[in-house]
Design a protein around this motif. Structure first.
Motif, mmCIF file in Angstrom:
data_model
loop_
_atom_site.group_PDB
_atom_site.id
_atom_site.type_symbol
_atom_site.label_atom_id
_atom_site.label_comp_id
_atom_site.label_asym_id
_atom_site.label_seq_id
_atom_site.Cartn_x
_atom_site.Cartn_y
_atom_site.Cartn_z
ATOM 1 N N GLN A 68 -7.511 -1.962 -0.585
ATOM 2 C CA GLN A 68 -6.639 -0.790 -0.496
ATOM 3 C C GLN A 68 -6.573 -0.273 0.942
ATOM 4 N N GLN A 69 -7.700 -0.232 1.617
ATOM 5 C CA GLN A 69 -7.730 0.216 3.013
ATOM 6 C C GLN A 69 -6.892 -0.705 3.895
ATOM 7 N N SER A 70 -7.046 -2.003 3.700
ATOM 8 C CA SER A 70 -6.297 -2.941 4.537
ATOM 9 C C SER A 70 -4.797 -2.843 4.242
ATOM 10 N N ALA A 71 -4.424 -2.607 2.988
ATOM 11 C CA ALA A 71 -3.002 -2.454 2.631
ATOM 12 C C ALA A 71 -2.412 -1.218 3.299
ATOM 13 N N ARG A 72 -3.166 -0.124 3.317
ATOM 14 C CA ARG A 72 -2.674 1.090 3.992
ATOM 15 C C ARG A 72 -2.462 0.814 5.481
ATOM 16 N N TRP A 73 -3.415 0.120 6.087
ATOM 17 C CA TRP A 73 -3.299 -0.216 7.508
ATOM 18 C C TRP A 73 -2.069 -1.097 7.751
ATOM 19 N N MET A 74 -1.878 -2.116 6.911
ATOM 20 C CA MET A 74 -0.725 -3.007 7.080
ATOM 21 C C MET A 74 0.589 -2.255 6.931
ATOM 22 N N ALA A 75 0.674 -1.351 5.952
ATOM 23 C CA ALA A 75 1.903 -0.578 5.748
ATOM 24 C C ALA A 75 2.224 0.267 6.973
ATOM 25 N N GLU A 76 1.208 0.770 7.638
ATOM 26 C CA GLU A 76 1.421 1.636 8.795
ATOM 27 C C GLU A 76 1.590 0.878 10.103
ATOM 28 N N CYS A 77 0.935 -0.273 10.247
ATOM 29 C CA CYS A 77 0.827 -0.902 11.560
ATOM 30 C C CYS A 77 1.434 -2.296 11.710
ATOM 31 N N VAL A 78 1.630 -3.018 10.634
ATOM 32 C CA VAL A 78 2.064 -4.413 10.744
ATOM 33 C C VAL A 78 3.580 -4.504 10.642
ATOM 34 N N ARG A 79 4.188 -5.182 11.597
ATOM 35 C CA ARG A 79 5.637 -5.387 11.630
ATOM 36 C C ARG A 79 5.935 -6.837 12.011
ATOM 37 N N GLY A 80 7.033 -7.340 11.508
ATOM 38 C CA GLY A 80 7.491 -8.670 11.900
ATOM 39 C C GLY A 80 6.532 -9.783 11.545
ATOM 40 N N ILE A 99 4.665 -2.464 2.521
ATOM 41 C CA ILE A 99 4.275 -3.403 3.576
ATOM 42 C C ILE A 99 5.451 -4.309 3.920
ATOM 43 N N GLY A 100 6.189 -4.761 2.908
ATOM 44 C CA GLY A 100 7.309 -5.667 3.148
ATOM 45 C C GLY A 100 7.915 -6.172 1.852
ATOM 46 N N THR A 101 8.773 -7.170 1.965
ATOM 47 C CA THR A 101 9.406 -7.796 0.810
ATOM 48 C C THR A 101 8.365 -8.638 0.086
ATOM 49 N N VAL A 102 8.165 -8.377 -1.197
ATOM 50 C CA VAL A 102 7.103 -9.023 -1.964
ATOM 51 C C VAL A 102 7.643 -10.289 -2.643
ATOM 52 N N VAL A 103 6.993 -11.421 -2.322
ATOM 53 C CA VAL A 103 7.376 -12.724 -2.860
ATOM 54 C C VAL A 103 6.207 -13.266 -3.689
ATOM 55 N N TYR A 104 6.492 -13.523 -4.959
ATOM 56 C CA TYR A 104 5.474 -14.060 -5.875
ATOM 57 C C TYR A 104 5.571 -15.575 -5.922
#
Length: 169
Positions: A68-80, A99-104
């Motif tokens: 959960q912590q890493s997902a919050r970080w990715m949503a805020e900081c990870v791009r491209g 975070i982005g477009t979710v592909v299963y």
């Protein structure tokens, strides 16, 4: 929080252990010129130890909090980037689309067993009991389907899987 315009910059791959998230993610990154980020590797680097060790020493609940912590970080900081989640991340992170477009990457359990041999299964705590893993697979499949914006049949050659994802994005 990420807005819908920035979400499109990232692609988030979900699926059960052994579905090919890391393999597909690396190839997607190579073909699109984006960065590849493995959420499990991110957690391991931050903790300075393997996921199996985290499970053994701290338990699954602690590991899920790290997800959960890493997902919050990715949503805020990870791009491209192309993000490969751990198999359980979609079960504890309800807002992966931030975070982005979710592909299963959908793959039958029997194929997953073929891909993950006995040696690899020993490294994966949730795969120590095959019957239990199959029940977990059935439960998670519904969650993956609910989270996904795009579902791709991963039971075919890598190039075909990546081509379909690129077409559908």
């Amino acid at each position: 929080m990420a807005t819908s315009s920035t979400c499109a910059e990232n692609v988030v791959l979900i699926g059960f252990m052994g579905a090919g998230k890391s393999t597909v993610g690396r190839e997607l990154a190579r073909r699109t010129g984006r960065y590849f980020l493995d959420a499990d590797a991110l957690i391991e680097a931050a903790q300075g130890r393997a996921i199996a060790s985290i499970f053994d020493e701290e338990g699954e609940a602690y590991f899920r909090e790290l997800e959960q912590q890493s997902a919050r970080w990715m949503a805020e900081c990870v791009r491209g980037s192309i993000v490969s989640t751990g198999g359980g991340m979609p079960t504890v992170v309800e807002r992966l689309r931030e975070i982005g477009t979710v592909v299963y990457l959908k793959l039958p359990f029997e194929k997953i067993l073929e891909r993950i041999g006995p040696e690899e299964r020993r490294k994966r705590p949730l795969f120590h009991d095959i019957e239990k893993a199959e029940k977990l697979f059935a439960k998670r499949q519904k969650i993956y389907e609910a989270q996904a914006q795009i579902t791709v049949d991963a039971d075919r050659p890598l190039e075909e899987v990546v081509d379909e994802i690129l077409r559908r994005l």
